[in-house]
Design an enzyme around this catalytic site. Structure first.
Site, PDB file in Angstrom:
ATOM      1  N   GLY A   1      17.155 -65.852  55.678  1.00  0.00           N
ATOM      2  CA  GLY A   1      15.776 -66.328  55.767  1.00  0.00           C
ATOM      3  C   GLY A   1      14.860 -65.340  56.449  1.00  0.00           C
ATOM      4  O   GLY A   1      14.259 -65.654  57.480  1.00  0.00           O
TER       5      GLY A   1
ATOM      6  N   GLY B   1       7.966 -65.134  58.483  1.00  0.00           N
ATOM      7  CA  GLY B   1       8.832 -66.232  58.863  1.00  0.00           C
ATOM      8  C   GLY B   1       9.540 -65.951  60.176  1.00  0.00           C
ATOM      9  O   GLY B   1       9.481 -64.848  60.724  1.00  0.00           O
TER      10      GLY B   1
ATOM     11  N   GLY C   1      12.808 -65.814  60.764  1.00  0.00           N
ATOM     12  CA  GLY C   1      13.902 -64.856  60.624  1.00  0.00           C
ATOM     13  C   GLY C   1      13.407 -63.431  60.605  1.00  0.00           C
ATOM     14  O   GLY C   1      14.004 -62.537  61.222  1.00  0.00           O
TER      15      GLY C   1
ATOM     16  N   SER D   1      16.124 -78.041  64.344  1.00  0.00           N
ATOM     17  CA  SER D   1      14.756 -78.440  64.645  1.00  0.00           C
ATOM     18  C   SER D   1      14.779 -79.749  65.412  1.00  0.00           C
ATOM     19  O   SER D   1      15.711 -80.546  65.269  1.00  0.00           O
ATOM     20  CB  SER D   1      13.964 -78.641  63.341  1.00  0.00           C
ATOM     21  OG  SER D   1      12.742 -79.322  63.572  1.00  0.00           O
TER      22      SER D   1
ATOM     23  N   TYR E   1      14.729 -83.923  55.503  1.00  0.00           N
ATOM     24  CA  TYR E   1      14.670 -82.783  56.427  1.00  0.00           C
ATOM     25  C   TYR E   1      15.462 -83.089  57.691  1.00  0.00           C
ATOM     26  O   TYR E   1      16.265 -82.268  58.154  1.00  0.00           O
ATOM     27  CB  TYR E   1      13.208 -82.479  56.769  1.00  0.00           C
ATOM     28  CG  TYR E   1      13.034 -81.310  57.715  1.00  0.00           C
ATOM     29  CD1 TYR E   1      13.354 -80.022  57.325  1.00  0.00           C
ATOM     30  CD2 TYR E   1      12.541 -81.510  59.004  1.00  0.00           C
ATOM     31  CE1 TYR E   1      13.191 -78.945  58.190  1.00  0.00           C
ATOM     32  CE2 TYR E   1      12.364 -80.452  59.867  1.00  0.00           C
ATOM     33  CZ  TYR E   1      12.697 -79.162  59.467  1.00  0.00           C
ATOM     34  OH  TYR E   1      12.546 -78.106  60.328  1.00  0.00           O
TER      35      TYR E   1
END
Length: 328
Positions: free
Chosen positions: A35, A40, A42, A168, A195
């Site tokens: 990722g 982003g 990453g 998360s 999610y």
């Protein structure tokens, strides 16, 4: 709230500061990060640690152009010049392609010191991976589960191996739906619960790696990077989506659903601070399988991801969905 630990960092610390503090732990390391698309988490993580002389940064993702863009940005920074990067095509929504990518990694001459599973997707309409698995669970967890296990021999060959799973605080939204991970093939789909399921799985996966491979020296941590707007994680998320999230939190009785409650937003440098701690801070060697946030060990992992019986249940479900046992 965080537990007492010897790690001195707080919410205000940045990846740049922490990487400079523990530069000697970055130097010489071989790191795979999934990722790493520009803008982003990453990408910012690898761009930050590139300044401290890692031996090799393996940039994993499904777009060769985006991998090259991140590699070019690394090479354009004077402090990072000379750091070797290597692109690895990896599509976490295709188990066939994951297996191909793993064969490439197993053929590398280098051992792998650190795996940072940072790739992720968030929300969106119901869709599935090539194997028919709900896309968020299939990519965020199942894809990483398969890839990590397929290359684990390379990782365990390192003297101080670590596997980091970027989760998360959104794991609060749902446990793993062991009896219906596919939401009745989309008939009862809720994008935020999907999610949450995937992010709960990330935390449980790190705990499972600790239990199964900790005796072989592996350290595995999960983390909440914080809320960062404007990244490539969920470019299509709008006000209506966040209103649905607030309504779900309210329904669950979570404080984030209360009137006037707001997310504490971080920038990219703050949002990748915990990545750097998880991947490199030597003070974490004393613990294993823990959940981190704000650059420190946290006690805020919810029951959706912390019940002991979930560890083996998720491992067995994951083996079933990839069609391969991983027994250690």
């Amino acid at each position: 709230m965080t537990t007492q630990s010897p790690i001195p960092y707080t919410r205000q610390d940045t990846a740049s500061k922490i990487a400079a503090d523990i530069a000697s732990s970055i130097q010489g390391k071989v790191i795979i990060t999934t990722g790493v698309s520009p803008n982003g988490l990453g990408a910012h993580f690898v761009e930050t640690i590139a300044k401290y002389k890692p031996r090799l940064l393996i940039l994993a993702g499904r777009s060769a152009a985006k991998l090259q863009a991140t590699a070019d940005k690394i090479s354009s920074v004077p402090a990072s010049k000379g750091v070797e990067t290597r692109a690895l095509l990896l599509d976490l929504a295709s188990q066939k392609q994951i297996r191909e990518a793993a064969k490439v990694v197993l053929a590398y001459p280098e051992d792998i010191d650190i795996v940072v599973n940072s790739a992720g997707i968030m929300t969106g309409p119901y869709r599935t991976t090539e194997e028919g698995i709900e896309a968020q669970f299939g990519s965020n967890h199942i894809g990483h589960f398969l890839f990590t296990n397929l290359i684990i021999a390379k990782v365990l060959a390192s003297p101080n191996p670590r596997v980091i799973n970027v989760s998360s605080d959104g794991h609060r939204l749902s446990p793993v739906r062991f009896e219906d991970w596919n939401f009745q093939d989309g008939k009862v789909y809720d994008q935020w619960k999907a999610y949450g399921q995937s992010k709960s799985a990330n935390i449980i996966f790190s705990k499972a790696l600790e239990q199964k491979l900790g005796a072989q020296g592996l350290r595995s941590y999960s983390l909440h990077p914080g809320v960062i707007f404007g990244t490539s994680l969920a470019p299509g998320v709008g006000e209506t989506d966040y209103a649905a999230l607030k309504a779900l939190d309210k329904e669950m009785g979570d404080p984030l659903g209360e009137e006037g409650a707001a997310f504490e937003v971080k920038n990219l440098d703050e949002g990748t601070a915990t990545h750097v701690v998880a991947a490199f801070d030597p003070r974490l060697n004393a613990v294993n399988g823990v959940y981190l946030e704000d650059g420190n060990i946290s006690d805020r992992a919810r029951p959706t991801a912390t019940r002991p019986e979930y560890v083996e249940k998720l491992w067995e479900l994951s083996e079933q969905l990839v069609g391969q046992p991983f027994r250690y």
